[in-house]
Structures are given as C-alpha cells and as structure tokens.
Design a protein around this motif. Structure first.
Motif, PDB file in Angstrom:
ATOM      1  N   PHE A 171       0.959  -1.164   0.041  1.00 27.00           N
ATOM      2  CA  PHE A 171      -0.030   0.267   0.181  1.00 27.00           C
ATOM      3  C   PHE A 171       0.772   1.246   0.039  1.00 27.00           C
ATOM      4  O   PHE A 171       0.363   2.053  -0.932  1.00 27.00           O
ATOM      5  CB  PHE A 171      -1.192   0.241   0.980  1.00 27.00           C
ATOM      6  CG  PHE A 171      -2.049   0.711   1.404  1.00 27.00           C
ATOM      7  CD1 PHE A 171      -3.025   1.277   0.266  1.00 27.00           C
ATOM      8  CD2 PHE A 171      -1.576   2.190   2.167  1.00 27.00           C
ATOM      9  CE1 PHE A 171      -3.522   2.502   0.767  1.00 27.00           C
ATOM     10  CE2 PHE A 171      -2.434   3.388   2.226  1.00 27.00           C
ATOM     11  CZ  PHE A 171      -3.392   3.500   1.832  1.00 27.00           C
ATOM     12  N   CYS A 172       2.178   1.562   0.626  1.00 30.77           N
ATOM     13  CA  CYS A 172       2.936   2.166   0.846  1.00 30.77           C
ATOM     14  C   CYS A 172       3.767   2.876  -0.800  1.00 30.77           C
ATOM     15  O   CYS A 172       3.921   3.755  -0.813  1.00 30.77           O
ATOM     16  CB  CYS A 172       3.897   2.093   2.296  1.00 30.77           C
ATOM     17  SG  CYS A 172       2.477   2.407   3.437  1.00 30.77           S
ATOM     18  N   GLU A 173       4.112   0.902  -0.696  1.00 35.57           N
ATOM     19  CA  GLU A 173       4.485   1.358  -2.053  1.00 35.57           C
ATOM     20  C   GLU A 173       3.715   2.455  -3.279  1.00 35.57           C
ATOM     21  O   GLU A 173       4.003   3.302  -3.799  1.00 35.57           O
ATOM     22  CB  GLU A 173       4.874   0.538  -2.780  1.00 35.57           C
ATOM     23  CG  GLU A 173       6.164   0.395  -4.075  1.00 35.57           C
ATOM     24  CD  GLU A 173       6.141  -1.381  -4.881  1.00 35.57           C
ATOM     25  OE1 GLU A 173       6.587  -1.328  -5.887  1.00 35.57           O
ATOM     26  OE2 GLU A 173       5.060  -1.988  -4.267  1.00 35.57           O
ATOM     27  N   GLN A 174       3.106   1.586  -3.369  1.00 32.07           N
ATOM     28  CA  GLN A 174       1.897   2.937  -4.711  1.00 32.07           C
ATOM     29  C   GLN A 174       1.128   4.593  -4.074  1.00 32.07           C
ATOM     30  O   GLN A 174       2.263   4.677  -4.798  1.00 32.07           O
ATOM     31  CB  GLN A 174       0.658   2.299  -4.168  1.00 32.07           C
ATOM     32  CG  GLN A 174       0.496   0.376  -5.076  1.00 32.07           C
ATOM     33  CD  GLN A 174       0.999   0.076  -6.358  1.00 32.07           C
ATOM     34  OE1 GLN A 174       0.791   1.334  -6.889  1.00 32.07           O
ATOM     35  NE2 GLN A 174       2.136  -0.733  -6.533  1.00 32.07           N
ATOM     36  N   ALA A 175       1.299   4.295  -3.225  1.00 32.02           N
ATOM     37  CA  ALA A 175       1.096   6.051  -2.924  1.00 32.02           C
ATOM     38  C   ALA A 175       2.514   6.783  -2.884  1.00 32.02           C
ATOM     39  O   ALA A 175       3.130   7.859  -2.760  1.00 32.02           O
ATOM     40  CB  ALA A 175       0.913   6.074  -0.536  1.00 32.02           C
ATOM     41  N   HIS A 176       3.741   6.014  -2.153  1.00 30.92           N
ATOM     42  CA  HIS A 176       4.887   6.490  -2.965  1.00 30.92           C
ATOM     43  C   HIS A 176       5.171   6.686  -4.219  1.00 30.92           C
ATOM     44  O   HIS A 176       5.962   8.321  -4.899  1.00 30.92           O
ATOM     45  CB  HIS A 176       6.050   5.256  -2.112  1.00 30.92           C
ATOM     46  CG  HIS A 176       7.232   6.223  -1.929  1.00 30.92           C
ATOM     47  ND1 HIS A 176       7.951   7.082  -0.816  1.00 30.92           N
ATOM     48  CD2 HIS A 176       8.290   6.033  -2.358  1.00 30.92           C
ATOM     49  CE1 HIS A 176       9.048   7.378  -0.983  1.00 30.92           C
ATOM     50  NE2 HIS A 176       9.786   6.858  -2.347  1.00 30.92           N
ATOM     51  N   LYS A 177       4.933   6.169  -4.873  1.00 30.75           N
ATOM     52  CA  LYS A 177       4.939   6.303  -5.850  1.00 30.75           C
ATOM     53  C   LYS A 177       3.841   7.296  -6.453  1.00 30.75           C
ATOM     54  O   LYS A 177       4.382   8.309  -7.909  1.00 30.75           O
ATOM     55  CB  LYS A 177       4.757   5.063  -7.273  1.00 30.75           C
ATOM     56  CG  LYS A 177       5.666   4.030  -6.732  1.00 30.75           C
ATOM     57  CD  LYS A 177       5.437   2.925  -8.005  1.00 30.75           C
ATOM     58  CE  LYS A 177       6.473   1.405  -7.808  1.00 30.75           C
ATOM     59  NZ  LYS A 177       6.237   0.043  -8.611  1.00 30.75           N
ATOM     60  N   ARG A 178       2.586   7.426  -6.489  1.00 31.88           N
ATOM     61  CA  ARG A 178       1.675   7.918  -6.688  1.00 31.88           C
ATOM     62  C   ARG A 178       1.381   9.755  -6.593  1.00 31.88           C
ATOM     63  O   ARG A 178       1.675  10.661  -7.135  1.00 31.88           O
ATOM     64  CB  ARG A 178      -0.058   7.991  -6.204  1.00 31.88           C
ATOM     65  CG  ARG A 178      -0.217   6.935  -6.802  1.00 31.88           C
ATOM     66  CD  ARG A 178      -1.669   7.672  -6.465  1.00 31.88           C
ATOM     67  NE  ARG A 178      -2.284   7.059  -5.321  1.00 31.88           N
ATOM     68  CZ  ARG A 178      -2.119   5.272  -4.947  1.00 31.88           C
ATOM     69  NH1 ARG A 178      -1.815   4.142  -5.481  1.00 31.88           N
ATOM     70  NH2 ARG A 178      -2.462   5.373  -3.234  1.00 31.88           N
ATOM     71  N   LEU A 179       2.761   9.789  -4.664  1.00 34.58           N
ATOM     72  CA  LEU A 179       2.533  11.302  -4.696  1.00 34.58           C
ATOM     73  C   LEU A 179       4.369  11.906  -5.623  1.00 34.58           C
ATOM     74  O   LEU A 179       4.944  11.601  -5.783  1.00 34.58           O
ATOM     75  CB  LEU A 179       3.870  11.444  -3.547  1.00 34.58           C
ATOM     76  CG  LEU A 179       2.668  10.719  -2.407  1.00 34.58           C
ATOM     77  CD1 LEU A 179       3.261  11.239  -1.503  1.00 34.58           C
ATOM     78  CD2 LEU A 179       1.768  12.184  -2.399  1.00 34.58           C
ATOM     79  N   LYS A 180       3.926  13.400  -5.994  1.00 33.25           N
ATOM     80  CA  LYS A 180       4.804  14.116  -7.483  1.00 33.25           C
ATOM     81  C   LYS A 180       6.649  14.384  -6.252  1.00 33.25           C
ATOM     82  O   LYS A 180       7.459  13.840  -7.240  1.00 33.25           O
ATOM     83  CB  LYS A 180       4.452  15.247  -7.590  1.00 33.25           C
ATOM     84  CG  LYS A 180       5.262  15.759  -8.329  1.00 33.25           C
ATOM     85  CD  LYS A 180       4.590  16.947  -9.606  1.00 33.25           C
ATOM     86  CE  LYS A 180       3.448  16.527  -9.615  1.00 33.25           C
ATOM     87  NZ  LYS A 180       2.733  18.228 -10.925  1.00 33.25           N
ATOM     88  N   VAL A 181       6.434  14.089  -5.494  1.00 30.76           N
ATOM     89  CA  VAL A 181       7.577  14.840  -4.077  1.00 30.76           C
ATOM     90  C   VAL A 181       8.428  13.545  -4.240  1.00 30.76           C
ATOM     91  O   VAL A 181       9.150  13.635  -4.130  1.00 30.76           O
ATOM     92  CB  VAL A 181       7.132  15.408  -2.936  1.00 30.76           C
ATOM     93  CG1 VAL A 181       6.661  13.785  -2.013  1.00 30.76           C
ATOM     94  CG2 VAL A 181       8.213  15.491  -2.282  1.00 30.76           C
ATOM     95  N   TYR A 182       7.663  12.507  -4.965  1.00 29.35           N
ATOM     96  CA  TYR A 182       8.959  11.395  -5.170  1.00 29.35           C
ATOM     97  C   TYR A 182       8.987  11.072  -5.934  1.00 29.35           C
ATOM     98  O   TYR A 182       9.294   9.736  -6.504  1.00 29.35           O
ATOM     99  CB  TYR A 182       8.180   9.974  -3.781  1.00 29.35           C
ATOM    100  CG  TYR A 182       8.080  10.480  -2.210  1.00 29.35           C
ATOM    101  CD1 TYR A 182       9.815  10.999  -1.370  1.00 29.35           C
ATOM    102  CD2 TYR A 182       7.066  10.613  -1.635  1.00 29.35           C
ATOM    103  CE1 TYR A 182       9.096  11.020   0.162  1.00 29.35           C
ATOM    104  CE2 TYR A 182       6.498  10.321  -0.440  1.00 29.35           C
ATOM    105  CZ  TYR A 182       7.315  11.141   0.571  1.00 29.35           C
ATOM    106  OH  TYR A 182       7.532  11.487   1.509  1.00 29.35           O
ATOM    107  N   SER A 183       8.581  11.482  -7.597  1.00 29.77           N
ATOM    108  CA  SER A 183       8.293  10.790  -7.772  1.00 29.77           C
ATOM    109  C   SER A 183      10.074  10.582  -9.097  1.00 29.77           C
ATOM    110  O   SER A 183      10.639   9.681  -9.627  1.00 29.77           O
ATOM    111  CB  SER A 183       8.027  12.520  -8.912  1.00 29.77           C
ATOM    112  OG  SER A 183       8.879  13.156  -9.322  1.00 29.77           O
TER     113      SER A 183
END
Length: 323
Positions: free
Chosen positions: A130-142
C-alpha cells in the motif's frame, strides 16, 4: 533463512577488525592491502615501534608523522556493513508467506501487520504494498527509485523470493540500484582489459568483440594482484625517500652542530683579540703618560732656570741704573 544467516555471519567476520575484535571504525588500507581500524593502526605503531609489522602478513609498514591519515580509506568495508544491515533486516524473508512476522515490517505505516515488499533507495525505507503505491503516486517522490523485494507472482505458502541481487551499495553505505549498461540495458558484469572499463554481455558481442574481457568477479584477484605489484616500485621509492629524509636530517643536525662550533670559535677569537687590544692600549697609554710626565718635568726645570736668570738680569739692571 539458515543460509542467509550463514551469509550474514560470514559478512560479520569480514567487518570485524582482527586487532580489536569489534566492527571496523574508520578502517584504513595498508600498503600490503590488509585493513584495520585507524586507532588500531596507531596503537600497533605505538606498541611495536617504527616500522611495525602487519598482524596478518608481517610486512613492515611506516606511519607518516605518527598518523594513520596517510593511508587510503577501506571504503568497501562500509559497503559490507551496509549489506549486513540490509541482510539482517531480511534475515528470515526466505521462509514462506505464512511466516509474516519474519518479513521486515513497513517503515512508513503504523500497521504492525504490514509486511514490506519494496525498498526506496533515496528514503532508505522498507515499504508495504500500500505504501509503495502511495509513494509512487506522490509527485514529491517522482524521482525516487523503488526496488521490489518480493515477486508479485508468488502464491500463498510459496517461498518468498528476495531480489537482493537488484540492490547494491555505494561507498557511503547507502543503497542504490544495480549498475546497468546505458546502451543495452543489461547488467554490467564483464570487465574489458583492452578498454579498461566495465561492460555487459551484449557489449562483448558488438563493441568489444575481439577484446580481452572476463567476468568482474573472476578478474578481481588479478586486478588486486596487479595493484599489489604496482605497489612494489612505490614502496621502493618510499623506502628511498625515507632513507633520503634520514640523511637530510643527519646533515641538518651536523650543520647545526657545525654552526654552533663556528659561533663559539669566533666568539673565543674575538674575545682573545679584545684582550690583546686592551693590553696594547694600556701599554701605549702608559708610554704616552711616561713621556708626557718626563717632558713636563724637563719644561718645569727649564722654566725654573729661566726664572732665576731673569731675576739675576733684573738685579744687574738695577745696579747699573743706580750709578
């Protein structure tokens, strides 16, 4: 899990200093290619004197200005320490999916049941799905690189596959993705001796077809031996420099002694000359005073004689005037 634990123990042996029997602290590489903690090297030199023998190969080694800072850092030890850190966190991941408690927990969410399936290279955090998908969605972690650790195709009860092969370590202990060929998107596993660069298997068939190459792991001993051989003339030059330095120090000490001897000799000579000058001065002054006194006495006698003659002359003149 047992094999992973054995690998961890072997790595732990590699990051343990044989002198202090503790994890390496600021390791330094000696000319003989053995490495120890910086403070352990200084302590060895203090106890054994200069030069001090390497604890493993007994080769003589010199400290420069009583400090180990002149030796290069053993940066690969930090890589091994990082590997141990990651492997310990993944110690029992090679079990089954049913053994959830053995899988590294997620570093980003508060759920105790969240099992990590990926690792972010920049954040150095393990993440659940779940956190991996959220991590990938956030622009700051692009711009972050997320590495999957557990294959998605596994069925419940199957063995967990940990792709630690896709993780490597840089010289500062952080985790980075495996080095890939820029042209063929293949992992760099070969070393070309002709071009002196790391290449992939596709490179051996195209750009480096007639070159001399070998697997990186296979050629490491040869490269290490070449480095050791290249140290021989450097060590000989170092020994000559040390001998020259000793000679310069001896000449310096001799010149200092010679300077001191000349200064003492000149001072003694000048003192003797001054004593002679003072003696001659006294003798000349005594002669001048003696002659001057004699002249004064002679002049006094003449003056007295002239005064007597003058008086006699005056009396004669008075008598003649009275006639």
């Amino acid at each position: 899990a047992r094999k992973l634990s054995e690998n961890i123990q072997r790595l732990r042996d590699e990051i343990t200093c044989p002198v202090c029997h503790d994890v390496y602290e600021d390791p330094k590489l000696l000319p003989c290619c053995h490495y120890y903690c910086k403070e352990c090297i200084v302590r060895l030199a203090s106890e054994k004197g200069q030069p001090f023998p390497c604890p493993e190969c007994r080769k003589d080694t010199f400290l420069v200005q009583d400090s180990a800072d002149g030796f290069p850092p053993a940066f690969f030890v930090d890589r091994m320490k990082s590997a141990v850190s990651v492997l310990e966190k993944c110690r029992d991941v090679s079990g089954s999916l049913g053994a959830v408690a053995a899988i590294p927990s997620c570093d980003q969410c508060s759920s105790p049941e969240a099992c990590s399936v990926a690792f972010c290279r920049q954040c150095t955090h393990f993440m659940c799905e779940f956190c991996e998908q959220a991590h990938k969605r956030l622009k700051v972690y692009s711009d972050h690189t997320v590495v999957r650790m557990i294959e998605e195709s596994l069925e419940p009860g199957a063995d967990v596959a940990v792709s630690l092969r896709s993780l490597s370590f840089d010289g500062h202990g952080s985790i980075e993705s495996a080095k890939m060929c820029q042209r063929h998107t293949e992992q760099l596993k070969m070393y070309c001796f002709t071009c002196e660069e790391v290449i992939c298997r596709d490179c051996t068939l195209i750009d480096h077809k007639d070159h001399q190459y070998e697997f990186v792991k296979a050629c490491v001993p040869q490269i290490k031996q070449d480095l050791q051989d290249s140290l021989v003339p450097l060590e000989e030059a170092q020994a000559k420099l040390r001998k020259a330095k000793v000679k310069v120090e001896k000449f310096k000490a001799r010149s200092h002694d010679h300077k001191k001897a000349l200064e003492d000799e000149i001072q003694q000579h000048c003192h003797g000359v001054m004593q002679m000058v003072e003696k001659y001065q006294k003798e000349i002054l005594d002669q001048v005073r003696s002659k001057a006194d004699d002249n004064l006495k002679s002049l006094a006698t003449q003056e007295k004689s002239l005064a007597t003659q003058e008086k006699s002359l005056e009396m004669s003149m008075e008598e003649l005037q009275g006639v």
